[in-house]
Design an enzyme around this catalytic site. Structure first.
Site, PDB file in Angstrom:
ATOM      1  N   GLY A 132      43.125  34.136  48.115  1.00  0.00           N
ATOM      2  CA  GLY A 132      42.069  34.978  48.660  1.00  0.00           C
ATOM      3  C   GLY A 132      40.772  34.789  47.912  1.00  0.00           C
ATOM      4  O   GLY A 132      40.764  34.337  46.756  1.00  0.00           O
ATOM      5  N   GLN A 182      32.412  36.492  44.973  1.00  0.00           N
ATOM      6  CA  GLN A 182      32.864  35.420  44.078  1.00  0.00           C
ATOM      7  C   GLN A 182      32.116  34.105  44.294  1.00  0.00           C
ATOM      8  O   GLN A 182      32.258  33.181  43.497  1.00  0.00           O
ATOM      9  CB  GLN A 182      34.379  35.201  44.219  1.00  0.00           C
ATOM     10  CG  GLN A 182      35.187  36.352  43.626  1.00  0.00           C
ATOM     11  CD  GLN A 182      36.664  36.119  43.831  1.00  0.00           C
ATOM     12  OE1 GLN A 182      37.190  36.340  44.915  1.00  0.00           O
ATOM     13  NE2 GLN A 182      37.337  35.637  42.794  1.00  0.00           N
ATOM     14  N   CYS A 220      43.294  35.618  39.452  1.00  0.00           N
ATOM     15  CA  CYS A 220      42.035  35.711  40.194  1.00  0.00           C
ATOM     16  C   CYS A 220      41.258  34.425  39.949  1.00  0.00           C
ATOM     17  O   CYS A 220      41.212  33.942  38.817  1.00  0.00           O
ATOM     18  CB  CYS A 220      41.238  36.913  39.672  1.00  0.00           C
ATOM     19  SG  CYS A 220      39.604  37.089  40.410  1.00  0.00           S
ATOM     20  N   LEU A 221      40.658  33.883  40.993  1.00  0.00           N
ATOM     21  CA  LEU A 221      39.923  32.621  40.841  1.00  0.00           C
ATOM     22  C   LEU A 221      38.726  32.765  39.899  1.00  0.00           C
ATOM     23  O   LEU A 221      38.227  31.773  39.371  1.00  0.00           O
ATOM     24  CB  LEU A 221      39.468  32.087  42.203  1.00  0.00           C
ATOM     25  CG  LEU A 221      40.604  31.586  43.112  1.00  0.00           C
ATOM     26  CD1 LEU A 221      40.067  31.241  44.494  1.00  0.00           C
ATOM     27  CD2 LEU A 221      41.323  30.385  42.506  1.00  0.00           C
ATOM     28  N   HIS A 229      43.478  43.300  46.239  1.00  0.00           N
ATOM     29  CA  HIS A 229      42.727  42.605  45.170  1.00  0.00           C
ATOM     30  C   HIS A 229      41.329  42.214  45.668  1.00  0.00           C
ATOM     31  O   HIS A 229      40.327  42.495  45.011  1.00  0.00           O
ATOM     32  CB  HIS A 229      43.524  41.368  44.729  1.00  0.00           C
ATOM     33  CG  HIS A 229      42.834  40.509  43.718  1.00  0.00           C
ATOM     34  ND1 HIS A 229      43.329  40.299  42.448  1.00  0.00           N
ATOM     35  CD2 HIS A 229      41.680  39.781  43.778  1.00  0.00           C
ATOM     36  CE1 HIS A 229      42.497  39.509  41.781  1.00  0.00           C
ATOM     37  NE2 HIS A 229      41.499  39.168  42.570  1.00  0.00           N
ATOM     38  N   GLU A 230      41.279  41.588  46.840  1.00  0.00           N
ATOM     39  CA  GLU A 230      39.976  41.144  47.366  1.00  0.00           C
ATOM     40  C   GLU A 230      39.097  42.336  47.727  1.00  0.00           C
ATOM     41  O   GLU A 230      37.900  42.324  47.500  1.00  0.00           O
ATOM     42  CB  GLU A 230      40.158  40.230  48.584  1.00  0.00           C
ATOM     43  CG  GLU A 230      40.900  38.926  48.319  1.00  0.00           C
ATOM     44  CD  GLU A 230      40.421  38.176  47.091  1.00  0.00           C
ATOM     45  OE1 GLU A 230      39.211  38.224  46.769  1.00  0.00           O
ATOM     46  OE2 GLU A 230      41.264  37.538  46.430  1.00  0.00           O
ATOM     47  N   HIS A 265      37.194  43.635  44.841  1.00  0.00           N
ATOM     48  CA  HIS A 265      36.012  42.844  44.468  1.00  0.00           C
ATOM     49  C   HIS A 265      34.741  43.393  45.135  1.00  0.00           C
ATOM     50  O   HIS A 265      33.664  43.315  44.566  1.00  0.00           O
ATOM     51  CB  HIS A 265      36.176  41.381  44.902  1.00  0.00           C
ATOM     52  CG  HIS A 265      36.902  40.523  43.910  1.00  0.00           C
ATOM     53  ND1 HIS A 265      36.434  40.290  42.640  1.00  0.00           N
ATOM     54  CD2 HIS A 265      38.055  39.811  44.013  1.00  0.00           C
ATOM     55  CE1 HIS A 265      37.273  39.474  42.004  1.00  0.00           C
ATOM     56  NE2 HIS A 265      38.271  39.170  42.811  1.00  0.00           N
TER      57      HIS A 265
HETATM   58 NI    NI Z   1      39.899  37.921  42.430  1.00  0.00          NI
END
Ligand code: NI
Length: 168
Positions: free
Chosen positions: A46, A51, A93-94, A135-136, A139
Site C-alpha cells: 500500500g 508518501q 512501511c515503505l 495503515h494507509e 498516513h
Molecule cells: Ni506506511
C-alpha cells in the site's frame, strides 16, 4: 506517468494532515497513476499520496502479491466506518525501509471511499487487507505505525529511526 521518490521518515511532510479531494480531475488521475507505478516498483502492499509528497486524501492498496484474486484498489476521501477486535501482527512501511515491528490493529475494517470514477463504495476487509487499509488511512492524518509501539519498543528503535531521518 512515472515512479516518484518515496518520502522517508524524518521528512516532516509525513506528519501533515492530508486534504479532502474536491474533484476527481486529471491531477488526481495522474496522482493515482504515479502512486501505482511507485508502489509496483517498491513491491509494497500500500501507498498513500503523502508518501510521494502530495497532501491529498488518497491511497492505494495492492494485495495481488499475497492473494491472486486481489487487484489494485484506489481509496479517495476514505472514512473508516467500522473496525473489529485488535490483533497483533508484524508491520512495515515503505517510508521506514528495513523496519518491521509487531503492532496491534483491528482485525477487520469497513471503509467507505470514492473510486477513480467518483463512485462511492464500501469495502470490508480482514487480515492483511484490513491492516493495509488502516495503515494507509493513518498516513492521511499524519499518523505512523511506530506511534503504536510501546515506549520500550520505541526506545529500542531510536537509533535506527535517527539513522533513517538523518539519511532523508
Ligand atoms: Ni506506511
Amino acid at each position: 506517468m512515472a515512479e516518484r521518490p518515496i518520502v522517508i521518515y524524518g521528512d516532516p511532510v509525513l506528519r501533515e494532515v492530508s486534504e479532502e479531494v474536491d474533484e476527481i480531475n486529471q491531477e488526481i488521475k495522474d496522482l493515482v497513476s504515479d502512486l501505482t507505478d511507485t508502489l509496483k516498483k517498491a513491491k509494497g502492499l500500500g501507498l498513500s499520496a503523502v508518501q510521494i509528497g502530495v497532501l491529498k486524501r488518497v491511497f492505494i492498496i495492492d494485495l495481488s502479491a499475497v492473494d491472486i484474486t486481489e487487484k489494485l484498489r484506489v481509496f479517495i476521501n476514505p472514512e473508516i466506518i467500522e473496525t473489529g477486535d485488535p490483533v497483533e501482527f508484524e508491520e512495515g512501511c515503505l517510508s521506514f525501509p528495513g523496519i518491521y515491528q509487531k503492532i496491534e490493529r483491528p482485525a477487520r475494517v469497513k471503509v467507505r471511499a470514492k473510486d477513480l470514477d467518483g463512485v462511492t463504495f464500501t469495502f470490508e476487509a480482514n487480515g492483511v487487507a484490513a491492516r493495509a487499509i488502516l495503515h494507509e488511512n493513518d498516513h492521511l492524518s499524519g499518523k505512523l505505525f511506530i506511534d503504536y509501539l510501546s515506549p520500550m519498543a520505541r526506545s529500542m528503535l531510536k537509533g535506527r529511526l535517527r539513522k533513517l531521518s538523518k539519511a532523508s
